[in-house]
Scaffold this active site. Structure first.
Site, PDB file in Angstrom:
ATOM      1  N   ASP A 102      -7.370  -8.992  12.445  1.00  0.00           N
ATOM      2  CA  ASP A 102      -6.702  -9.692  11.346  1.00  0.00           C
ATOM      3  C   ASP A 102      -5.763 -10.820  11.762  1.00  0.00           C
ATOM      4  OD1 ASP A 102      -8.074  -7.990   9.619  1.00  0.00           O
ATOM      5  OD2 ASP A 102      -6.465  -6.516   9.617  1.00  0.00           O
ATOM      6  N   ARG A 155       0.856  -1.195   0.000  1.00  0.00           N
ATOM      7  CA  ARG A 155       0.000   0.000   0.000  1.00  0.00           C
ATOM      8  C   ARG A 155       0.894   1.249   0.000  1.00  0.00           C
ATOM      9  NH1 ARG A 155      -3.548  -1.220   4.382  1.00  0.00           N
ATOM     10  NH2 ARG A 155      -4.824  -2.278   2.837  1.00  0.00           N
TER      11      ARG A 155
END
Length: 176
Positions: free
Chosen positions: A120, A23
């Site tokens: 996560d 990212r």
């Protein structure tokens, strides 16, 4: 070692353990830059995902990177308070006007009342197996989740009262 200069603009890049780009935050303003700590700010900045998708951040954010700790902290200023999103990651490096780190999937989301949740863990387990994380790395990352939780409980660093607001006020003094 080169350090970013307050008032300069940088990109923030996160990678995966295998070296692939994960990212990119297009532009953040440096508020503090030393060999140990970089504090940046952005507001409505373009973010590009590894698959090419893009999106814009929705609110002002103060980003805290440390060269010793395996996490980074993003304080997002919303109407109902400050929310924190903490990436469990490698310590940052600064090169080519970019702050870079390896994102290890595990995240800590902290709410304005300072309650938090770990996110996560399933994604982390998948990547841990796929990318063959060494056992020592697994221990380091979970130890730093504990450090981060203690910082939250003790209101240390970016979680200290006024920390995010102080840096946001400094951000507002620059022409963005």
């Amino acid at each position: 070692m080169a350090v970013p200069t307050p008032g300069s603009k940088i990109q923030i890049e996160s990678y995966k353990h295998n070296g692939s780009l994960h990212r990119v935050w297009e532009s953040s303003l440096v508020l503090k830059g030393t060999e140990m700590v970089v504090i940046g700010a952005n507001d409505r900045t373009l973010v590009t995902e590894s698959d090419g998708r893009t999106w814009m951040t929705r609110e002002p954010a103060i980003c805290y990177f440390h060269a010793k700790y395996w996490f980074n902290i993003i304080g997002m200023l919303r109407e109902d308070g400050i929310y924190y999103y903490c990436n469990i990651s490698s310590p940052f490096v600064y090169e080519d006007k970019k702050v870079k780190y390896i994102d290890y999937d595990l995240d800590l989301k902290i709410f304005p009342d300072m309650t938090y949740t770990v996110l996560d863990e399933d994604e982390y387990e998948v990547h841990r197996k796929q990318m063959n994380y060494p056992e020592v790395l697994d221990r380091i990352l979970y130890n730093h989740i504990e450090y981060l939780q203690k910082w939250v409980q003790q209101r240390k660093g970016p979680f200290a009262p006024g920390f995010i607001d102080q840096w946001y006020e400094r951000f507002l003094t620059y022409r963005w």
